[in-house]
Design an enzyme around this catalytic site. Structure first.
Site, PDB file in Angstrom:
ATOM      1  N   ARG A  78     -93.677 -10.004 -32.976  1.00  0.00           N
ATOM      2  CA  ARG A  78     -93.899  -9.909 -31.538  1.00  0.00           C
ATOM      3  C   ARG A  78     -92.600  -9.515 -30.826  1.00  0.00           C
ATOM      4  NH1 ARG A  78     -96.682 -15.706 -30.713  1.00  0.00           N
ATOM      5  NH2 ARG A  78     -95.119 -16.180 -32.295  1.00  0.00           N
ATOM      6  N   ASP A  80     -90.409  -8.749 -27.169  1.00  0.00           N
ATOM      7  CA  ASP A  80     -90.332  -9.257 -25.797  1.00  0.00           C
ATOM      8  C   ASP A  80     -90.617  -8.168 -24.773  1.00  0.00           C
ATOM      9  OD1 ASP A  80     -89.508 -11.727 -26.807  1.00  0.00           O
ATOM     10  OD2 ASP A  80     -87.388 -11.165 -26.729  1.00  0.00           O
ATOM     11  N   TYR A 138     -84.201  -3.711 -36.869  1.00  0.00           N
ATOM     12  CA  TYR A 138     -84.088  -3.339 -35.459  1.00  0.00           C
ATOM     13  C   TYR A 138     -82.885  -2.435 -35.264  1.00  0.00           C
ATOM     14  CZ  TYR A 138     -87.455  -6.870 -33.840  1.00  0.00           C
ATOM     15  OH  TYR A 138     -88.601  -7.610 -33.600  1.00  0.00           O
ATOM     16  N   ARG A 225     -80.986  -9.817 -29.525  1.00  0.00           N
ATOM     17  CA  ARG A 225     -80.364  -9.663 -28.207  1.00  0.00           C
ATOM     18  C   ARG A 225     -79.205 -10.639 -28.017  1.00  0.00           C
ATOM     19  NH1 ARG A 225     -85.230 -10.094 -24.165  1.00  0.00           N
ATOM     20  NH2 ARG A 225     -83.514  -9.966 -22.647  1.00  0.00           N
TER      21      ARG A 225
END
Length: 298
Positions: A78, A80, A138, A225
């Site tokens: 999932r 953000d 990522y 992040r």
């Protein structure tokens, strides 16, 4: 019977995990899709109880139209609000018998321009988009140009100060391997364990653009992040590279820096065992030709 007895079988649940003795319903098909989306206009991937716009909501609406029955789905990871993906993987179970091109092209008229299906494949029932995944990768894009980009403002994160990539690269070495990443997880993270294994973390500069690529077996909520936020503080000269080791050892979210903005973050790869036969697409975003791992130091 022992009170610790745990049955080895699992009854069938739509989209759920299937084990050897799960009874698969007649006429049911498990479909896997590779998805690309621009997360700017969405409140994350997962459907929200208040009905706000999400990627999952858009996909389920389009897939339900093609299947002519309600479709719910499961994703590999999932993302953000504001986070993008070039290679998100989903699966769903359906009684609808459709050619693969129907899921690939038939969804196009019902999807917004910011969501695209890259590939479609019927898979064995034992495939699960989340539980079968070996790792996720990522990429985070940032720039320290003198002014922020007007064209890519919601796809690249801007630093108002120059960033020392060599210092960031040195700092990143402390994070590679298996660690307790409590200091890098959101306070609302619901994962049972904060332990994750980072396979590699590469940083490279391309002019004013800085690309970070990180691969791990799984990620905690806001983990990438938060890592970027800490590395940017090092790159800007606020902290030494060794500070990252101190943050990691603290096992306390308050020891870390700010959470970097979501705009530069892309889910670019999810790896599965080869026997599932899934398609492999270039990680992207589109303007990068490098494969996964292609930003490793030479």
């Amino acid at each position: 019977m022992s009170e610790n007895y745990v049955p080895s079988s699992k009854p069938y649940v739509r989209n759920g995990e299937v084990v050897a003795d799960t009874i698969w319903p007649d006429g049911m098909h498990r479909i896997a899709l590779g998805i690309e989306y621009k997360g700017t206009d969405y409140h994350g991937f997962q459907v929200q109880p208040n009905g706000v716009k999400t990627v999952q909501q858009s996909l389920e609406k389009a897939l339900s139209t093609v299947a002519d029955e309600p479709v719910s789905l499961v994703c590999a990871g999932r993302t953000d609000a504001g986070v993008h993906a070039t290679n998100q993987v989903i699966h769903f179970d359906t009684l609808a018998l459709r050619p693969e091109k129907a899921w690939l092209r038939g969804t196009r008229p019902y999807l917004p321009d910011s969501v695209s299906v890259r590939w479609a494949r019927e898979v064995v029932p034992q495939f699960h988009a989340r539980f079968s995944a070996l790792n996720r990768t990522y990429r985070y894009l940032m720039t320290d140009a003198k002014t922020p980009s007007g064209l890519l403002h919601d796809q690249v994160t801007w630093s108002s100060r120059p960033l020392n990539v060599d210092a960031m690269r040195e700092a990143a070495t402390y994070l590679v391997g298996q660690h307790d990443f409590t200091s890098f997880r959101a306070t609302q993270c619901q994962a049972k364990s904060p332990v994750r294994r980072i396979e590699y973390l590469h940083l490279v500069r391309r002019g004013d653009l800085i690309i970070l690529e990180v691969q791990a077996n799984a990620f905690l909520h806001h983990m990438v992040r938060n890592i970027v936020g800490v590395l940017m503080a090092v790159g800007a000269g606020d902290k030494p590279s060794s500070w990252v080791a101190e943050v990691l050892a603290a096992r306390d979210r308050s020891a870390g820096g700010v959470t970097a903005k979501p705009f530069g973050l892309y889910l670019v790869g999810v790896d599965y065992p080869v026997h599932f036969g899934l398609s492999v697409c270039p990680p992207g975003p589109l303007f990068f030709a490098e494969p996964l791992g292609g930003f490793a130091p030479q």
